[in-house]
Design a protein around this motif. Structure first.
Motif, PDB file in Angstrom:
ATOM      1  N   TYR A  72      39.198 -12.782 -12.666  1.00 48.68           N
ATOM      2  CA  TYR A  72      37.887 -12.152 -12.780  1.00 48.68           C
ATOM      3  C   TYR A  72      37.811 -10.934 -11.850  1.00 48.68           C
ATOM      4  CZ  TYR A  72      35.639 -15.742 -15.594  1.00 48.68           C
ATOM      5  OH  TYR A  72      35.285 -16.570 -16.626  1.00 48.68           O
ATOM      6  N   PRO A  73      37.261  -9.817 -12.332  1.00 49.48           N
ATOM      7  CA  PRO A  73      37.121  -8.645 -11.474  1.00 49.48           C
ATOM      8  C   PRO A  73      35.958  -8.807 -10.502  1.00 49.48           C
ATOM      9  CG  PRO A  73      36.169  -8.195 -13.621  1.00 49.48           C
ATOM     10  CD  PRO A  73      36.790  -9.573 -13.709  1.00 49.48           C
ATOM     11  N   VAL A  74      35.971  -8.013  -9.466  1.00 49.88           N
ATOM     12  CA  VAL A  74      34.882  -7.998  -8.496  1.00 49.88           C
ATOM     13  C   VAL A  74      33.649  -7.352  -9.131  1.00 49.88           C
ATOM     14  CG1 VAL A  74      34.120  -7.067  -6.267  1.00 49.88           C
ATOM     15  CG2 VAL A  74      36.465  -7.926  -6.553  1.00 49.88           C
ATOM     16  N   GLY A  75      32.489  -7.926  -8.875  1.00 49.42           N
ATOM     17  CA  GLY A  75      31.262  -7.354  -9.393  1.00 49.42           C
ATOM     18  C   GLY A  75      30.927  -6.034  -8.715  1.00 49.42           C
ATOM     19  N   MET A  76      30.366  -5.117  -9.474  1.00 51.21           N
ATOM     20  CA  MET A  76      29.906  -3.827  -8.953  1.00 51.21           C
ATOM     21  C   MET A  76      28.453  -3.627  -9.366  1.00 51.21           C
ATOM     22  SD  MET A  76      30.295  -1.094  -7.251  1.00 51.21           S
ATOM     23  CE  MET A  76      32.057  -1.236  -6.903  1.00 51.21           C
ATOM     24  N   ILE A  77      27.585  -3.474  -8.386  1.00 53.73           N
ATOM     25  CA  ILE A  77      26.161  -3.300  -8.649  1.00 53.73           C
ATOM     26  C   ILE A  77      25.844  -1.817  -8.804  1.00 53.73           C
ATOM     27  CG2 ILE A  77      23.838  -3.671  -7.750  1.00 53.73           C
ATOM     28  CD1 ILE A  77      24.952  -6.078  -6.217  1.00 53.73           C
ATOM     29  N   ARG A  82      24.408   5.021  -9.995  1.00 49.59           N
ATOM     30  CA  ARG A  82      25.289   5.090  -8.821  1.00 49.59           C
ATOM     31  C   ARG A  82      25.742   3.682  -8.444  1.00 49.59           C
ATOM     32  NH1 ARG A  82      24.863   9.779  -5.773  1.00 49.59           N
ATOM     33  NH2 ARG A  82      25.424   8.608  -3.892  1.00 49.59           N
ATOM     34  N   ARG A  83      26.983   3.601  -7.981  1.00 49.21           N
ATOM     35  CA  ARG A  83      27.513   2.337  -7.467  1.00 49.21           C
ATOM     36  C   ARG A  83      26.895   2.084  -6.094  1.00 49.21           C
ATOM     37  NH1 ARG A  83      32.809   1.193 -10.053  1.00 49.21           N
ATOM     38  NH2 ARG A  83      33.224   2.879 -11.537  1.00 49.21           N
ATOM     39  N   ARG A 251      19.418   0.366 -19.990  1.00 43.30           N
ATOM     40  CA  ARG A 251      19.596  -0.380 -18.741  1.00 43.30           C
ATOM     41  C   ARG A 251      20.742   0.135 -17.883  1.00 43.30           C
ATOM     42  NH1 ARG A 251      18.205  -6.663 -20.412  1.00 43.30           N
ATOM     43  NH2 ARG A 251      16.561  -6.155 -21.926  1.00 43.30           N
ATOM     44  N   SER A 252      21.376   1.208 -18.295  1.00 44.93           N
ATOM     45  CA  SER A 252      22.504   1.744 -17.528  1.00 44.93           C
ATOM     46  C   SER A 252      22.513   3.266 -17.641  1.00 44.93           C
ATOM     47  CB  SER A 252      23.821   1.173 -18.054  1.00 44.93           C
ATOM     48  OG  SER A 252      24.156   1.755 -19.306  1.00 44.93           O
ATOM     49  N   HIS A 253      23.512   3.883 -17.033  1.00 41.73           N
ATOM     50  CA  HIS A 253      23.691   5.326 -17.112  1.00 41.73           C
ATOM     51  C   HIS A 253      24.456   5.732 -18.366  1.00 41.73           C
ATOM     52  CE1 HIS A 253      27.249   3.572 -15.233  1.00 41.73           C
ATOM     53  NE2 HIS A 253      27.937   4.588 -15.752  1.00 41.73           N
TER      54      HIS A 253
END
Length: 475
Positions: A72-77, A82-83, A251-253
């Motif tokens: 599983y990849p690391v979550g990115m908020i 912008r991250r 909901r996103s860029h």
């Protein structure tokens, strides 16, 4: 002429296919039937827990599962395009000698099922697609299953692995007790997206404007992403390409056209429900037909695979080894309490009350209180009867290599001969990888072995303090 099989398995999901594999390698005449014209096409159950990896090792599909997926990849908020920081959804756990598969493994459900089907066919089993069950009748001799079209086969036993809306469960009149975990509908879709890296699980929290939560996860081993999004209660979720594009863009860029394809989509309301019984006469429930989970924590598919692993060897013992049918009562006795615990865990993870960690790995589950479990030692060691049998090395032999296959295994140790997890004693390991019987010596072992069909247990050689094989006159 009506066809007859030993076991008819209704449903070609992970539970049904796993059970089919286990019965095929035992020489049991089993047939899997599936209402749809092919395997499930989506990624829904994408998380494979360490305990299930051990089962897949035993079934001979671990290498294929490993090759098909990834970690599983690391979550990115993300906030406002912008991250803003990483979020680790899982507690990190290191592999050990007794637990060599430490991490959950991501494989889209459709790919897991293809691997299981290939293994089933390799063993001579098969799935009949396009076979919709509409009813059944049973007596003391067997079960007759009725289909929407085609011949009605008779089976000595039937296993319902036909999902949360199980036709077989309803035909039996078995109720389900549970709750709505979250009344708000959720979208889950497999999509192709441009403009997002595949190194992170991308998380878009609820915005100040009120747009709901969304997560986009790259599906290991594929070019796809899984989109999960929540909606206010009462929303009609649009599953079309345009509908999914609107959600992602709002909901996103990302722009709507960044979603290039929707390969599969579904909406659901997370529930937790448990069947009131797992057996009625000659019919058993397994997987989602027996327990319905929130997808949080990845417990549903894995619990269903464990159901199949538990039931398979017992059906084999009754059908091939002459063990009394009463052995099959222990399926519900052992699996229903664990399913209840896993439902509570899934719900807790969904509500943010529990992190994905040790409990979700399913390595600590066991059957200490089962009527099949006998612990005869006055001072048991760290591994007791009923516990999962850990890996390790005895006399240069890896235990998981010795356990692999549809047999019982007899293990004798002293304080120096095994991985420290076992300690000293005589252990009879069940075909599903749990300790059935444990003693200081082999006294009483033969009686237990005869009761459960373990007289032919494979013995791991140990020269300095051998135990008599189950049923041996020298005991």
């Amino acid at each position: 002429m009506t066809a007859q099989v030993d076991v008819l398995i209704v449903g070609a999901g992970p539970s049904g296919l796993t059970l089919g594999i286990d019965l095929a390698r035992r020489g049991v005449d089993a047939l899997v039937v599936e209402r749809a014209d092919g395997l499930f096409p989506g990624s829904r159950g994408k998380g494979i827990q360490p305990r299930t990896l051990e089962v897949f090792d035993d079934l001979g599909v671990l290498d294929a599962i490993r090759a098909a997926g990834g970690t599983y990849p690391v979550g990115m908020i993300w906030q406002n395009g912008r991250r803003t920081g990483e979020h680790r959804m899982f507690d990190l756990v290191e592999a050990t000698e007794d637990s060599p598969y430490a991490e959950g493994w991501m494989v889209p459900q459709w790919r897991t099922q293809r691997i299981l089907l290939a293994r089933l066919e390799e063993l001579g089993g098969r799935v009949d697609f396009g076979r919709e069950v509409v009813g059944l009748a049973q007596n003391e001799e067997g079960v007759t299953v009725r289909f929407a079209s085609g011949a009605a086969p008779t089976a000595r036993y039937v296993v319902a692995a036909d999902g949360g809306r199980s036709t077989v469960r309803r035909a039996l009149g078995i109720g389900m007790t549970g709750e709505t975990v979250d009344p708000s509908p959720m979208l889950v879709a497999d999509v192709r997206i441009t403009g997002l890296d595949r190194d992170n699980w991308h998380i878009f929290p609820t915005s100040a404007e009120g747009d709901g939560f969304m997560a986009i996860c790259p599906l290991a081993g594929t070019e796809d992403f899984q989109v999960v999004a929540g909606f206010p209660e009462g929303t009609a979720v649009d599953l079309s390409l345009d509908g999914v594009r609107k959600v992602v863009a709002a909901r996103s860029h990302l722009a709507p056209e960044d979603v290039t394809e929707v390969r599969w989509a579904s909406d659901f309301r997370p529930r937790a429900a448990l069947a009131d019984r797992f057996r009625t006469g000659r019919v058993f429930l397994a997987g989602d037909a027996a327990h319905i989970h929130s997808p949080a924590g990845g417990q549903g598919l894995n619990t269903g695979v464990q159901d199949a692993c538990n039931l398979g060897w017992k059906l084999g013992a009754v059908l091939r080894d002459g063990v009394p049918d009463s052995l099959l009562d222990t399926y519900e006795e052992e699996r229903r309490p664990i399913a209840a615990d896993m439902l509570a865990l899934s719900t807790s993870v969904h509500r943010g009350e529990t992190r994905r960690g040790g409990a979700t790995r399913q390595l600590g589950l066991g059957y200490r209180t089962s009527s099949l479990t006998e612990e005869t030692r006055r001072s048991p060691g760290p591994v007791r009867a009923g516990d999962r049998a850990p890996d390790g090395t005895v006399g240069g032999i890896r235990l998981f290599d010795a356990f692999r296959g549809p047999h019982w295994t007899l293990l004798t140790t002293d304080g120096d001969s095994a991985h420290k997890g076992y300690g000293a004693g005589v252990f009879l390991i069940r075909p599903d990888g749990y300790v059935g019987w444990a003693g200081e010596t082999a006294q009483g072992l033969a009686e237990y072995a005869g009761r459960v069909g373990a007289e032919g247990a494979h013995r791991i050689p140990y020269r300095s303090r051998p135990a008599a094989c189950p049923g041996s006159p020298s005991e």
